[in-house]
Design a protein around this motif. Structure first.
Motif, PDB file in Angstrom:
ATOM      1  N   ASN A   1       0.814  -1.218   0.000  1.00 37.02           N
ATOM      2  CA  ASN A   1       0.000   0.000   0.000  1.00 37.02           C
ATOM      3  C   ASN A   1       0.843   1.262   0.000  1.00 37.02           C
ATOM      4  N   GLY A   2       2.118   1.106  -0.322  1.00 36.45           N
ATOM      5  CA  GLY A   2       3.022   2.255  -0.194  1.00 36.45           C
ATOM      6  C   GLY A   2       3.198   3.051  -1.473  1.00 36.45           C
ATOM      7  N   GLY A   3       2.644   2.584  -2.582  1.00 40.48           N
ATOM      8  CA  GLY A   3       2.773   3.325  -3.835  1.00 40.48           C
ATOM      9  C   GLY A   3       4.180   3.341  -4.405  1.00 40.48           C
ATOM     10  N   TYR A   4       4.941   2.299  -4.148  1.00 39.39           N
ATOM     11  CA  TYR A   4       6.325   2.264  -4.651  1.00 39.39           C
ATOM     12  C   TYR A   4       6.373   1.821  -6.113  1.00 39.39           C
ATOM     13  N   ASP A   5       7.358   2.375  -6.833  1.00 43.93           N
ATOM     14  CA  ASP A   5       7.594   1.970  -8.218  1.00 43.93           C
ATOM     15  C   ASP A   5       8.733   0.969  -8.315  1.00 43.93           C
ATOM     16  N   LEU A   6       9.587   1.009  -7.305  1.00 46.29           N
ATOM     17  CA  LEU A   6      10.809   0.212  -7.362  1.00 46.29           C
ATOM     18  C   LEU A   6      11.164  -0.267  -5.969  1.00 46.29           C
ATOM     19  N   ILE A   7      11.634  -1.504  -5.886  1.00 42.63           N
ATOM     20  CA  ILE A   7      12.214  -1.977  -4.632  1.00 42.63           C
ATOM     21  C   ILE A   7      13.613  -2.474  -4.939  1.00 42.63           C
ATOM     22  N   PHE A   8      14.577  -1.952  -4.211  1.00 43.64           N
ATOM     23  CA  PHE A   8      15.970  -2.393  -4.353  1.00 43.64           C
ATOM     24  C   PHE A   8      16.359  -3.226  -3.134  1.00 43.64           C
ATOM     25  N   THR A   9      17.049  -4.324  -3.371  1.00 43.19           N
ATOM     26  CA  THR A   9      17.684  -5.071  -2.281  1.00 43.19           C
ATOM     27  C   THR A   9      19.133  -5.308  -2.679  1.00 43.19           C
ATOM     28  N   GLY A  10      19.943  -5.774  -1.739  1.00 49.13           N
ATOM     29  CA  GLY A  10      21.283  -6.244  -2.084  1.00 49.13           C
ATOM     30  C   GLY A  10      21.171  -7.644  -2.678  1.00 49.13           C
ATOM     31  N   LYS A  11      22.245  -8.095  -3.305  1.00 49.17           N
ATOM     32  CA  LYS A  11      22.254  -9.433  -3.920  1.00 49.17           C
ATOM     33  C   LYS A  11      21.995 -10.520  -2.883  1.00 49.17           C
ATOM     34  N   GLU A  12      22.571 -10.352  -1.709  1.00 45.67           N
ATOM     35  CA  GLU A  12      22.395 -11.270  -0.588  1.00 45.67           C
ATOM     36  C   GLU A  12      22.927 -10.572   0.642  1.00 45.67           C
ATOM     37  N   THR A  13      22.693 -11.136   1.830  1.00 43.90           N
ATOM     38  CA  THR A  13      23.358 -10.588   3.003  1.00 43.90           C
ATOM     39  C   THR A  13      24.639 -11.382   3.214  1.00 43.90           C
ATOM     40  N   ILE A  14      25.636 -10.741   3.839  1.00 39.70           N
ATOM     41  CA  ILE A  14      26.904 -11.444   3.987  1.00 39.70           C
ATOM     42  C   ILE A  14      26.911 -12.348   5.214  1.00 39.70           C
ATOM     43  N   ASP A  15      25.803 -12.404   5.974  1.00 39.60           N
ATOM     44  CA  ASP A  15      25.766 -13.364   7.083  1.00 39.60           C
ATOM     45  C   ASP A  15      24.985 -14.632   6.704  1.00 39.60           C
ATOM     46  N   TYR A  16      23.719 -14.475   6.337  1.00 44.99           N
ATOM     47  CA  TYR A  16      22.953 -15.686   6.022  1.00 44.99           C
ATOM     48  C   TYR A  16      22.971 -16.047   4.538  1.00 44.99           C
ATOM     49  N   ASN A  17      23.472 -15.158   3.704  1.00 41.57           N
ATOM     50  CA  ASN A  17      23.692 -15.443   2.276  1.00 41.57           C
ATOM     51  C   ASN A  17      22.487 -16.106   1.600  1.00 41.57           C
ATOM     52  N   GLY A  18      21.296 -15.741   2.005  1.00 45.56           N
ATOM     53  CA  GLY A  18      20.121 -16.437   1.484  1.00 45.56           C
ATOM     54  C   GLY A  18      19.763 -16.057   0.057  1.00 45.56           C
ATOM     55  N   ALA A  19      20.031 -14.819  -0.325  1.00 45.34           N
ATOM     56  CA  ALA A  19      19.667 -14.318  -1.656  1.00 45.34           C
ATOM     57  C   ALA A  19      18.199 -14.609  -1.954  1.00 45.34           C
ATOM     58  N   ALA A  20      17.346 -14.460  -0.942  1.00 42.92           N
ATOM     59  CA  ALA A  20      15.972 -14.906  -1.082  1.00 42.92           C
ATOM     60  C   ALA A  20      14.933 -13.796  -0.955  1.00 42.92           C
ATOM     61  N   VAL A  21      15.219 -12.786  -0.149  1.00 48.02           N
ATOM     62  CA  VAL A  21      14.180 -11.821   0.206  1.00 48.02           C
ATOM     63  C   VAL A  21      13.622 -11.092  -1.025  1.00 48.02           C
ATOM     64  N   GLY A  22      14.499 -10.637  -1.924  1.00 47.28           N
ATOM     65  CA  GLY A  22      14.048  -9.887  -3.100  1.00 47.28           C
ATOM     66  C   GLY A  22      13.054 -10.680  -3.933  1.00 47.28           C
ATOM     67  N   GLY A  23      13.405 -11.921  -4.235  1.00 44.90           N
ATOM     68  CA  GLY A  23      12.532 -12.769  -5.057  1.00 44.90           C
ATOM     69  C   GLY A  23      11.211 -13.036  -4.369  1.00 44.90           C
ATOM     70  N   MET A  24      11.260 -13.247  -3.057  1.00 46.55           N
ATOM     71  CA  MET A  24      10.019 -13.516  -2.319  1.00 46.55           C
ATOM     72  C   MET A  24       9.111 -12.287  -2.310  1.00 46.55           C
ATOM     73  N   VAL A  25       9.696 -11.111  -2.073  1.00 45.05           N
ATOM     74  CA  VAL A  25       8.904  -9.873  -2.087  1.00 45.05           C
ATOM     75  C   VAL A  25       8.241  -9.717  -3.456  1.00 45.05           C
ATOM     76  N   ALA A  26       9.026  -9.938  -4.515  1.00 42.53           N
ATOM     77  CA  ALA A  26       8.489  -9.794  -5.875  1.00 42.53           C
ATOM     78  C   ALA A  26       7.305 -10.723  -6.084  1.00 42.53           C
ATOM     79  N   GLU A  27       7.433 -11.948  -5.607  1.00 40.62           N
ATOM     80  CA  GLU A  27       6.342 -12.905  -5.808  1.00 40.62           C
ATOM     81  C   GLU A  27       5.110 -12.511  -4.989  1.00 40.62           C
TER      82      GLU A  27
END
Ligand SMILES: Cc1cc2nc3c(=O)[nH]c(=O)nc-3n(C[C@H](O)[C@H](O)[C@H](O)COP(=O)(O)OP(=O)(O)OC[C@H]3O[C@@H](n4cnc5c(N)ncnc54)[C@H](O)[C@@H]3O)c2cc1C
Lengths: 320, 247
Positions: B107-133
Motif C-alpha cells: 500500500n506504499g505506492g512504490y515503483d521500485l524496490i531495491f535489495t542487495g544481492k544477498e546478506t553477507i551473514d545468512y547469504n540467502g539471496a531470497a528476500v528480493g525474489g520472495m517480495v516480488a512474488e
C-alpha cells in the motif's frame, strides 16, 4: 511424490550447476525411496533423454515457454509442473536463475527454502539441511517446516555423478507464454570457463603491481584451463573487470584448485574462496595471512615463480 | 517515482564467527554491526544517484529488526533517503522478512524496490525474489546496472559466463551487486540530517515462518600449509597431481 530438479540452461545449453542439481535430486530420491524428475523450461538443443544418465526418470519439458528468463513467468510454469509431478522436494542449482526462481516459488507455494546447501538433508528428525553461512565461514543446519521443500545448492558443492540410463521426456505446453520483460542483449564471455563453474581458478592481487603485468597470470590460467579471478582492490582500481572480483563482497567460489598470486589473504577475501578444495598461495611475504588458509605455498616473487610454474605445468601436460 | 530500499544489518566483515548456547545461536558479543555491503554500496547508493538525477524521487528505507538495528538505519539515512521504516520483529526466516516488506510495499505506492544481492551473514539471496512474488511484480536479480527510461527500466544482470540486458516495466524488484554504484562515505551534513529524518516503527504483519535454524558449525581447521621452495615448482606440480589430485 517425487524430487524435482530445475534444469537451468543458457542459450539452450544445460549449465554445470544443473548437472549438480540433477545428481543431488537423484541421490536424495534414492534415500527417500522415490523417483527424481527434472523440469526444463524453454527451447533446448540438448537430448533430454540423456538426463537419465544422472538418474532422472522423467523430464517435463515446457517447450513453448519464452526463452527470456523471466522469474515471474517461470514461477507460474514451475508451480504448474510441481503440482503435475506431485513433487515434494524441489532442487535448484545455485546459478543466477536458480537464485531468482527458487525464492519466488517458495513464496508462491508457501514452502520453506534453504539456499547454499552443501549436503543431503538429515531425515532422522524432520528435514534439516546443512548450508553454508557467514560467507563460507560457518555452516548451519536449517529445518524446513513445510510439506513441500525447496533446496538451492551451493555451486560446486555437490559432485556430478552419471551412469547409464534414459529419461522419459514429457512435452508440456504452458499458457504462461508471454513475458513482460524484453531481452535487449546477451553477452557471453566466450570460450572462457565461467568463474563460478570453474574447476580451477587462478587469482591475482595487488602484488601484481599493475594491469600490464597480468600476462603471466593469464598464461598460467591458460595451461590449466582455469578461470581468472582477482582481489577487490584490483577490481576497484579497474586493473581487472569487476566480474573477476572474488570475496565476501564479490563472487563466492568453490573450485577444486584456487591459486592465489600476490594476494595477502584478508578475511574478506578468504570468505569468498575458503570453500575451495585445495588452495595454493604464491606470495613474497612469508607472514602473509593467506598461508594460514593454504594447503600449499611458495614464498617467493610472483614475477619469477609464476612463469616457472607455467613452464613446469606445460611440461607436465606434455605441451612443451 | 518512489523507491523502497531494503536494509539489513550484518556483522562487520572482520567479525570472528562464534556460536553460543550449544551452537544454536550466533555469538553477537563484541560484534560491530554494519549495513549489509550489498544493500549499502549498491542498492542504496544507486537509489541516491537516481534521486540526485531527479530530485522528485522519494526514497524510503525499510528494515525488519529490533530496536538495536536503529543505529544502522540512521547510518543509512546519513548516506541518503528521505525516511525509514522499521518493522519491529526479529527473524532469520526469509519468508517472514519478505512478508513484512511486501506488507509495507503493497500500500506504499512504490515503483521500485531495491535489495542487495544477498546478506553477507545468512547469504540467502531470497528476500528480493520472495517480495516480488508476494507483490506479483517482475524481479531481476544480480543487477550490475540500472537505468530509468520513463516508465521502464533497463537493467544489466551478470551471471555465470556472461551478462544479459533487459528492459522491464515498473513496478519492479531489483537485487543489486557490484557494478551498480560505487561505495560512498557519508558527509557531515548527511550525518546531521539523518538524526531528524523520520523513522517510523510499525508492528509486524502476521506471517508464516517456513524454516528454523537448528545449529551452527565451524568448518574443520586446515591441516597447515606445505611450503615448497621457489625453485622447486616441479615438486608443487607433483603434489597437486599425486597428493591433492586436482590436476
Ligand atoms: C567491507 C569490506 C569488504 C571487502 N570485501 C572484499 C572482497 O570481497 N574481496 C577482496 O579480495 N577484498 C575485500 N576487501 C578488501 C580486503 O580487506 C583487502 O584489502 C584486499 O583483499 C587486499 O587485496 P590484495 O591482497 O590484492 O592486496 P594487498 O593486501 O595489498 O596484498 C598484496 C599482497 O601481494 C604480496 N606481494 C607484493 N608483491 C609481490 C610479488 N612481487 N610477488 C608475490 N607477492 C607479492 C604482498 O606480500 C601482499 O601480501 C574488503 C574490505 C572491506 C572493508
Amino acid at each position: 511424490m517425487s524430487v524435482l530438479a530445475f534444469v537451468d540452461t543458457a542459450e539452450g545449453k544445460i549449465k554445470k550447476g544443473s548437472l549438480e542439481a540433477l545428481s543431488y535430486a537423484s541421490q536424495l530420491a534414492g534415500v527417500l525411496n522415490t523417483r527424481s524428475e527434472a523440469l526444463v523450461i524453454g527451447e533446448t538443443q540438448e537430448d533430454l533423454t540423456q538426463l537419465g544418465k544422472y538418474g532422472i526418470a522423467k523430464v517435463y519439458h515446457v517447450q513453448n515457454a519464452p526463452s527470456v528468463f523471466d522469474s515471474q513467468l517461470y514461477t507460474k510454469i514451475a508451480a504448474d509442473a510441481v503440482s503435475a509431478a506431485g513433487a515434494k522436494v524441489l532442487v535448484f542449482p545455485g546459478t543466477s536463475n536458480g537464485k531468482a526462481l527458487a525464492p519466488r516459488l517458495s513464496a508462491k507455494l508457501k514452502a520453506g527454502m534453504v539456499s547454499g546447501v552443501v549436503q543431503l538433508p538429515e531425515l532422522n528428525n524432520g528435514f534439516a539441511v546443512k548450508r553454508s553461512v557467514f560467507s563460507g565461514k560457518a555452516f548451519s543446519d536449517v529445518a524446513i517446516l513445510t510439506d513441500i521443500k525447496l533446496i538451492v545448492l551451493n555451486p560446486n558443492a555437490w559432485p556430478v555423478s552419471s551412469g547409464e540410463g534414459s529419461a522419459e521426456v514429457i512435452a508440456v505446453q504452458t499458457a504462461h507464454a508471454s513475458s513482460a520483460l524484453k531481452l535487449l542483449n546477451t553477452s557471453r564471455t566466450s570460450g572462457k570457463v565461467p568463474l563460478t563453474e570453474a574447476e580451477i581458478v587462478v587469482s591475482a592481487g595487488r602484488g601484481m603491481k599493475g594491469p600490464e603485468n597480468w600476462g603471466i597470470v593469464e598464461e598460467l590460467a591458460d595451461v590449466l584451463n582455469a578461470a581468472l579471478a582477482c582481489s577487490r582492490p584490483v577490481a576497484d582500481a579497474h586493473w581487472r573487470p569487476h566480474n573477476e572480483h572474488v570475496g565476501q563482497t564479490g563472487i563466492a567460489i568453490a573450485p577444486n584448485l584456487y591459486i592465489a598470486i600476490g594476494i595477502s589473504g584478508a578475511i574478506q577475501h578468504l570468505a569468498g574462496v575458503n570453500r575451495s578444495k585445495t588452495i595454493v598461495v604464491i606470495n613474497k611475504d612469508p607472514e602473509a595471512p593467506f598461508f594460514k588458509a593454504a594447503d600449499y605455498g611458495i614464498v617467493g616473487d610472483a614475477f619469477e615463480v609464476v612463469p616457472k610454474l607455467t613452464a613446469a605445468l606445460k611440461k607436465f601436460k606434455g605441451l612443451s | 517515482m518512489k523507491i523502497l530500499v531494503c536494509i539489513s544489518r550484518t556483522p562487520d566483515t572482520t567479525t570472528k564467527i562464534a556460536f553460543t548456547e550449544n551452537n544454536t545461536k550466533f555469538d553477537t558479543s563484541g560484534v560491530q554491526w554494519i549495513i549489509n555491503p550489498y544493500d549499502e554500496w549498491y542498492a542504496l547508493v544507486r537509489a541516491i544517484e537516481l534521486k540526485e538525477a531527479d530530485p522528485s524521487v522519494v526514497i524510503h528505507l525499510i528494515t525488519v529488526g529490533g530496536q538495536d538495528t536503529e543505529a544502522i538505519i540512521r547510518k543509512a539515512l546519513a548516506l541518503g533517503g528521505d525516511e525509514a521504516i522499521r518493522v519491529n520483529a526479529e527473524s532469520h526466516d526469509s519468508f517472514f522478512i519478505a512478508s513484512q516488506i511486501a506488507a509495507v510495499a503493497r500500500n506504499g505506492g512504490y515503483d521500485l524496490i531495491f535489495t542487495g544481492k544477498e546478506t553477507i551473514d545468512y547469504n540467502g539471496a531470497a528476500v528480493g525474489g520472495m517480495v516480488a512474488e508476494l507483490l506479483d511484480w517482475p524481479y531481476i536479480n544480480q543487477a550490475t546496472r540500472f537505468e530509468l527510461k520513463g516508465n521502464t527500466a533497463q537493467i544489466t544482470r551478470e551471471m555465470e559466463g556472461g551478462a544479459e540486458e533487459y528492459e522491464a516495466p515498473l513496478p519492479l524488484v531489483v537485487s543489486c551487486q557490484k557494478g551498480m554504484a560505487e561505495q560512498r562515505i557519508p558527509n557531515m551534513k548527511g550525518i546531521m540530517s539523518a538524526r531528524t529524518k523520520p523513522l517510523k516503527v510499525i508492528e509486524p504483519a502476521a506471517a508464516d515462518v517456513l524454516t528454523a535454524v537448528s545449529r551452527f558449525d565451524l568448518p574443520p581447521p586446515k591441516a597447515g600449509v606445505k611450503l615448497v621452495a621457489p625453485d622447486q615448482v616441479d615438486e608443487l606440480v607433483r603434489l597437486l597431481h599425486e597428493e591433492a589430485k586436482v590436476i
